[in-house]
Each structure stands twice: as C-alpha cells, then as structure tokens.
Design an enzyme around this catalytic site. Structure first.
Site, short mmCIF file in Angstrom:
data_model
loop_
_atom_site.label_atom_id
_atom_site.label_comp_id
_atom_site.label_asym_id
_atom_site.label_seq_id
_atom_site.Cartn_x
_atom_site.Cartn_y
_atom_site.Cartn_z
N HIS A 82 0.86 -1.17 0.00
CA HIS A 82 0.00 0.00 0.00
C HIS A 82 0.90 1.23 0.00
O HIS A 82 1.50 1.56 1.02
CB HIS A 82 -0.90 -0.04 1.23
CG HIS A 82 -1.93 1.03 1.26
ND1 HIS A 82 -3.10 0.92 0.57
CD2 HIS A 82 -1.95 2.22 1.88
CE1 HIS A 82 -3.82 2.01 0.77
NE2 HIS A 82 -3.15 2.82 1.55
N ASP B 178 0.71 4.99 -0.11
CA ASP B 178 -0.12 6.19 -0.11
C ASP B 178 0.51 7.17 -1.10
O ASP B 178 1.70 7.51 -0.98
CB ASP B 178 -0.21 6.78 1.29
CG ASP B 178 -1.19 5.99 2.15
OD1 ASP B 178 -2.20 5.52 1.61
OD2 ASP B 178 -0.94 5.84 3.36
N ASP C 42 -8.13 1.31 2.06
CA ASP C 42 -7.83 2.28 3.12
C ASP C 42 -8.62 3.58 3.02
O ASP C 42 -8.40 4.49 3.79
CB ASP C 42 -6.31 2.59 3.08
CG ASP C 42 -5.83 3.36 4.28
OD1 ASP C 42 -6.42 3.19 5.36
OD2 ASP C 42 -4.87 4.15 4.15
N HIS D 195 -6.79 9.40 -1.08
CA HIS D 195 -7.50 9.30 0.21
C HIS D 195 -6.78 9.90 1.42
O HIS D 195 -7.36 9.92 2.50
CB HIS D 195 -7.93 7.85 0.48
CG HIS D 195 -6.82 6.87 0.70
ND1 HIS D 195 -6.46 5.95 -0.24
CD2 HIS D 195 -6.01 6.65 1.75
CE1 HIS D 195 -5.47 5.20 0.23
NE2 HIS D 195 -5.17 5.61 1.43
ZN LIG Z 1 -3.71 4.63 2.60
#
Ligand SMILES: [Zn+2]
Length: 793
Positions: A291, A293, A403, A609
């Site tokens: 993941h 970000d 997420d 996000h």
């Molecule tokens: Zn995230």
C-alpha cells in the site's frame, strides 16, 4: 548441570526459570514435564533477535560469513544539493568522494548517491553472497547502466536490508552498483505524532557482505511458524500440544555452531508441518500488495521513488518465487513508473503478462469517495481503465480501496458502468463504534446496482503471513455459513515496500497445515469469481458504507476541498463549451483533448485518500494548493476561449456596449446575479461595486445549456433591497424574499421567510451561532481522527 539435564540442551534459561524447573523435577533420571508458561517463555527467547541470550539462540546462527573492510567493499558518495531529486543519468555524472560505514548524512528529504565497489572474498567461492545495507532510511539499488534492481529499507520496522549479489560466487569476481539513498524513512521523517522533523540525519550503520546459513534460516522460518501457532490458535487442542512439544524439542536438540543440530531441528519441524487438514477447512487466497499512499507523510515526488523501490523488489521476488502473485492498484503509480523508470515498467509488463503482477482497482488513485463529485468518480475509473487497456490489453474487474475513509452509495452504479463487478476493502474493520455485520456480501447502490464485496476478515492490508492472521480469517468472518473462502492481503505498506522473502517462505510452509485454514497465492478477481459461482445466497447491503473512524475529514484542509470542487466544475464547463465550440467552428477551434486529460489526472490525483480528506502533512498541501491554482488558471483560459467561439466572438471583438450574453452550462433553467466587467462607455448598471470595479445584472430564466442576452440598462423587476435601523438599534435588512434582523451586537435574532410567512429563529434565540469544540485526537496529528465525545459535547 541440572539445566542441561532437564532440556538436554546447551540453551540457557533465566535464573527464575531454572529454579522452577528444578522444583518441578520429580526424578533425576527422567526429564521433567516443563510448566507451560516456562516452556512458552523459553521458545520466545530462542528465536528472539533482541534477547540477552541471543548468542546462544537461533538468530545468532543465521549468517555464516560477514566482511565490511575496504578490501572487499569500497564506498563513494555524492550528496545532491538543495533537496533535489535527480535521475540516475544525472547523478552518476557527478564527482563521488570516498566514505566509510558509519558516515552520516541529512537533512530530512535530501538525497545521497553511493557508488559501491565489491570484491568477493576468495574463501567464498560457490557461495550465495548478499549485500547487507542499513542506513535507517529508504534506498534503491541501480545497476551501473541505470536499471533499478531492488529497494532497501533501513531500520528494524518493515526492514529490507539484503540484496543478493550472486547465487554462485566465482573466483576474483567484482561487482559495482549505485545506491540512491533518500533521507526519509518508510513513514516520512516524523517523530512523535508523525509530525515531520526537517533536520533528521541518517547513519550508514551496515554496509557488509554476508553469506547466509540457509539451514539456520529454514529452521528459523519453521520454528517461528510453529511458535506463532502455539500462541495464536485455540488452547488445549491436540495439535497445539503437539506444536508445543515439537518446538521444545527443537530447542532441546539445538547447539550453537553445530549445523547437525539444526538438521535435527528441521526434521522435528518437518514432521509437525507434514500433517495436513481435511477438505472442509477454510480456504484463504493470499495476495501480496504494497500500500503506497500516493502522498501522506511524504510528498508526491517521493512517491515516484517509492513506487520504483517497492515494485523492483517485488519483480525480484517473482523471479525467485514463480508462484508468487502481487496485486497493485492506483494507475497513477503505473504512470509515474512509465515516465520515470521505463526499463522497470517493461519488467512489470512482462510480469503482468505472466500473471504474477496483477493490475487491480481500475481507478486513477485509491481516492476518497465521499467528497469527489459523481463526475470525478467516473473520471477516476475512465482514466484508470483506459490506461490498463492501453498498456496491459484489458480492463480490470475488481475495485480496490483497502484504506479509503468510507464509501459513497453511488459507487456500485458507477463501478458497474465501468466494467467492475467486485469490490474489496477492509477499512470498516477499523470502526470503533459499531461492528460492520457482513464480510462477503452484495453491495447495492442507491439505484439498485450491485457489486460483490469482500471485507478481508484479517482486518488488515499489511499482513505478514503468520498463523494468527489465518486464524483471524475465521474468527472475524461474518459469513462462514455462506462461503468458506477469504482474502488475505500481505506485505509491508502505507509507505510501500510489499512482501519480503520471509513472508513468502511462511506462505510456502502454511499451504496446508492441520489446525489452520489452507492458504495459497492467488488472483483476487478469480477469488471473487469463485464466490459468485459457488457461495450460498449472500446478504445484500444497500447504500453508503460509512467508516466510523477517521472523523473531521469533511472539514479539515477546507481550501483543498474548495479547490477540488471549483476545478471539477471548471473542467466540466470547458468540456461542454469546447464540444459546442468544435461544432460551431470545426476548422477554427481545436478541442483541447490532451490538455483536458492531463488536467483531469491532476484533479483525480489530488483526490487521493490522504489528500482530499485532509490527513497529509503540510508539504503535500503546498503542492496541492499550487497545482489547484495553476489548473484553475489554465481552465479559465480554456473556458474563455471556447465561450468566445460559442458566442461567435473573435479576439478583436469586445462586448456589445449595451448587452451582456449569458451562457448557462448546467442542465436546468437558472436565474442568477451575474458579475460583469465595467468598461468605459458602459451604460448605468443596476448595481455597481467600486471595490471590484464590477457591475451586477440579473440573468433570469436562462434555459438549460442555453444562452440569453440582456440589455445592461433594462429594468429589473425586483423589489429594492432596504436597510434600516430601529429605535432599539437593531438592523433590519429586507429584500423580496427575506427580512433579516441583527441586534446591535451583530447577532442574528430574526430570519423571516416572506414568501412562506415563516419565522425561522425562535423568539429569544439566535441564529447562525458558531460553536467551537475542542478537538482531542487519538492519533495522526489530530487532522482526521476526532474522538466522538468532542463532537457531541
Ligand atoms: Zn492509505
């Protein structure tokens, strides 16, 4: 010695344990039953890298050879000035100066390139040799011709220290690499509360050549798995007792420095691991992921490098583990790779073809879904699926938001129209008020469209493939009656990384172990297809999937939210007017297709996000504010140009001196006050603002997607606005719709709807009162997680 007799081993125990064992011993010649708590403690010490007994335990045996002298590994470095991030080709042209292990560099966000020269020690011929590198920050190894080979992560958390130089060392072999070190960790440069520290420094603690003891590693993986089984499966089962016995026996037979004792341990472990479960076990599909970000505790610019580090590491693991599968969403990150690391992009493409690297998600980024407009959510899918189709030959069927902070009820409709049938998340497991009641179910949108949804019962997207996570897939699963399959996402994440070799070793061993669900690497979309085909009738859930965790996400960083909405609307205007302009003047007007695609990508990127909801660091918002301003300016210019064509204006024409032409870009009739520029010779306007040097006219009943022109000086049939002061000093403002009274302190004490004849502020009360609440966060720097009490107090 008593201790040795009891355990038939040289492995020691703390004194307190020794006393307990001695007291429990019924007979000098028969080994005693070891109390369970002591046995458990002993197992933990045996494989701990931090124990005071480490030298006598298993972890001290993991490396057979190690050198770090200049004779075998020589280092040079170049520090990039001004916190710049430069490409390989540019970096290697600079002058590199000699440095040694122990050298420190900084500050936060700076970049330091190392040139590494390696000579294999003569005694290591035939060995697999690795470079072990740890500077407590992130790095990327390049070949001398600029190919990114693998990421490196320093420190003890989410570590990736080793890079395999050769599987079979030859006499006199030399190697050469470049390593780009970024002065930031996996989670940025934050200290307490994740607040960035601009002056972090990092030290090259390890720059060694090592040879692993492969048998010791194999025993380490076996032992760790059995140990974890003991601690994380239901107590007092036959299988758990056998695990405890096997693990103790491994400790008993172990002797430091004796490979034969390791082989004995491996045989004990193999016997326990060889027992498999029955056909009725729960089945888990494990999928690697990292993941990343797209911005959070680091800026977008760092994400581009995180993608190269993480994905190059995964491609390397795929070479070593042919059955390993890795899923990756966020199409923007694929484009980052294509633009900045084209050689690595081609390698990824090869692995996509072989089925190991699995593009998933279909959206441009893993966006927030609460605040983007419906149009923007569609663009997320349109841009994403088009990219996949262009570069990998197909669209994907599984939407992937592990997420994001809650899921809009309009998504199933948009997803179905985008070719998506399935939806994955785990975020609702973070709810801290209500437990979401379903795990595998049909999610229905507000129009009735449905997608098959699965919320991983492991409650994480960063599992590391241990028995307790497999067990969680049963313990937290709400739909075991209907299906016996779950998804497990494993691999380091949030700052990227992904799985490491240790996780894949565990995955191999855990395929089918009696007492646990079966687990194997697999494609998430195939998992959904099987559920769709074989599950019993599943429940449905209609409407928004609200995440009860990150709060304040509708209000934090309000300027970014405003910029997002403004730009979404502006781009729609440009597209509408551009289309009409193309029709009106096909030869003289060129629809700005490429420009608009680039601009939509920026809007979609900023909806990531951690961006739009407000949970990123300030550095990220500086970038977003700038890009939103620039995008708005570009969109205004494009809209002006297209509108000119639509209204038939040329560059040399000016507005008619007595008319203003109004175009309504919305799909319904509108009546609005329009601001118009004041130019010399203009007639008297109904209203004039000296401050803005602008006038206002009323554009009434402009038809949907239509235009109307008005005379500037025409009479407008509205009741004039009045303002008066009462004898009490109250101010009364009145137009044809409302009568509003403010008292002499500025409080709103009356709001009267003249059309409805209704007072909206109860007598003795005040309206429009701001109330401030103390924001007491429990995490993440207070920007997106507010405890509920602070909202309702
Ligand atoms: Zn995230």
């Amino acid at each position: 010695m008593m201790l040795r007799d009891c355990y038939r081993s040289t492995f020691p125990l703390p004194l307190s344990t020794l006393v307990s064992v001695k007291m429990a011993q019924p007979n000098e010649r028969i080994p005693p039953r070891v109390p369970r708590n002591i046995a458990l403690s002993r197992l933990n010490i045996f494989s701990s890298p931090d124990s005071e007994w480490r030298e006598l335990g298993l972890t001290a045996q993991l490396w057979r050879h190690r050198v770090d002298s200049d004779e075998f590994i020589r280092l040079e470095s170049f520090s990039v000035p001004d916190l710049k991030r430069i490409p390989f080709e540019q970096a290697v042209l600079n002058k590199f100066t000699p440095v040694k292990k122990g050298w420190s560099f900084g500050p936060s966000w700076s970049t330091h390139w190392f040139h590494v020269h390696i000579i294999i020690p003569s005694g290591w011929i035939g060995e697999e040799v690795q470079l072990q590198w740890d500077a407590n920050c992130e790095g990327l190894i390049f070949s001398t011709d600029g190919e990114p080979l693998q990421g490196l992560t320093g420190g003890n958390s989410q570590a990736r220290h080793e890079f395999t130089i050769t599987h079979l060392a030859l006499p006199g072999q030399k190697f050469e690499y470049y390593i780009e070190m970024a002065a930031n960790g996996m989670f940025g440069v934050g200290g307490t509360g994740m607040v960035p520290d601009p002056n972090r420094r990092f030290t090259l603690q390890t720059a060694d050549l090592v040879v692993a003891n492969k048998k010791a590693w194999a025993l380490y993986h076996d032992f760790e798995l059995i140990r974890n089984f003991i601690f994380n499966t239901p107590e007092n089962t036959q299988r758990q007792h056998e695990a405890l016995y096997a693990a103790n026996e491994i400790v008993n037979v172990f002797k430091p420095g004796d490979d034969k004792s390791i082989e004995k341990g491996l045989r004990i472990a193999a016997e326990w691991l060889s027992k498999t479960g029955g056909e009725g076990q729960h089945h888990i599909i494990a999928i690697g992921n990292c993941h990343i970000d797209t911005a959070w505790l680091w800026p977008f610019a760092e994400t581009k490098r995180k993608v190269a580090r993480s994905w190059s590491s995964q491609v390397r693991l795929m070479e070593r583990y042919p059955e390993y599968k890795f899923a990756c969403s966020q199409v923007q990150q694929y484009e980052f790779l294509l633009e900045n690391y084209p050689v690595l992009f081609e390698k990824v493409k090869e692995r996509v073809r072989s089925g190991q690297f699995i593009p998933i998600g279909g959206s441009w980024v893993e966006s927030d879904t609460n605040m983007p407009s419906g149009e923007a959510l569609i663009r997320q899918m349109l841009l994403g699926q088009r990219f996949y189709e262009k570069h990998f030959g197909k669209r994907v069927k599984t939407y992937w938001l592990p997420d994001s902070f809650g899921y809009s009820g309009q998504l199933p409709q948009i997803l179905k129209a985008s070719g998506i049938d399935y939806f994955f998340t785990q975020k609702l497991s973070w709810n801290n008020i209500n437990r979401f009641p379903l795990t595998t179910f049909y999610w229905r949108g507000i129009d009735g469209s449905k997608v098959l949804a699965h919320l991983s019962p492991a409650n994480t997207y960063c599992a590391d493939v241990r028995p307790h996570e497999l067990q969680a897939c049963i313990n937290n699963n709400n739909d075991l009656d209907y299906t016996n399959e779950s998804l497990l996402l494993f691999g380091y994440g949030d700052g990227g990384g992904g799985p490491n070799a240790e996780m894949l070793e565990r995955l191999e061993r855990l395929r089918n172990v009696d007492g646990l669900p079966t687990v194997k690497s697999g494609d998430p979309t195939e998992f959904f297809e099987r559920i769709e085909k074989y599950s019993k009738p599943l429940s449905s859930y209609r409407g928004e999937l609200y995440a009860e965790f990150h709060r304040g996400t509708y209000t934090t960083q309000a300027l970014v939210k405003r910029g997002n909405r403004k730009n979404e609307l502006l781009l729609r205007d440009v597209e509408l007017l551009g289309t009409l302009a193309s029709q009106r003047d096909p030869k003289g007007y060129c629809y700005p297709k490429k420009q608009l695609e680039r601009m939509w990508k920026i809007v979609c990127l900023n909806q990531f996000h951690d961006c739009l909801p407000g949970s990123s660091i300030g550095m990220v918002y500086e970038d977003i504010h700038k890009s939103q301003r620039e995008l708005a300016a570009e969109a205004f210019s494009l809209r002006h140009e297209a509108l000119g064509k639509v209204l038939g204006l040329t560059g040399t024409q000016s507005l008619d001196e007595k008319r203003v032409v109004v175009f309504n870009t919305l799909a319904w009739d509108r009546t609005e006050i329009i601001k118009v520029p004041v130019e010399d010779g203009m007639p008297q306007l109904q209203q004039y603002s000296a401050v803005e040097n602008a006038g206002y006219v009323l554009a009434d009943n402009v038809s949907a997607l239509g235009q109307t022109s008005y005379m500037f000086d025409r009479k407008i049939d509205v009741e004039p606005v009045t303002v008066e002061t009462t004898h009490k000093g109250d101010f009364v403002l009145r137009n044809q719709y409302l009568e509003v009274i403010f008292d002499n302190k500025g409080h709103l004490i009356s709001l009267f709807d003249r059309a409805q004849g209704r007072e909206l502020v109860p007598e003795g009360r005040r309206g429009n009162v701001f109330q401030l609440y103390e924001d007491i966060p429990t995490g993440w720097d207070g920007n997106c997680k507010i405890i509920p009490q602070s909202i309702v107090s």
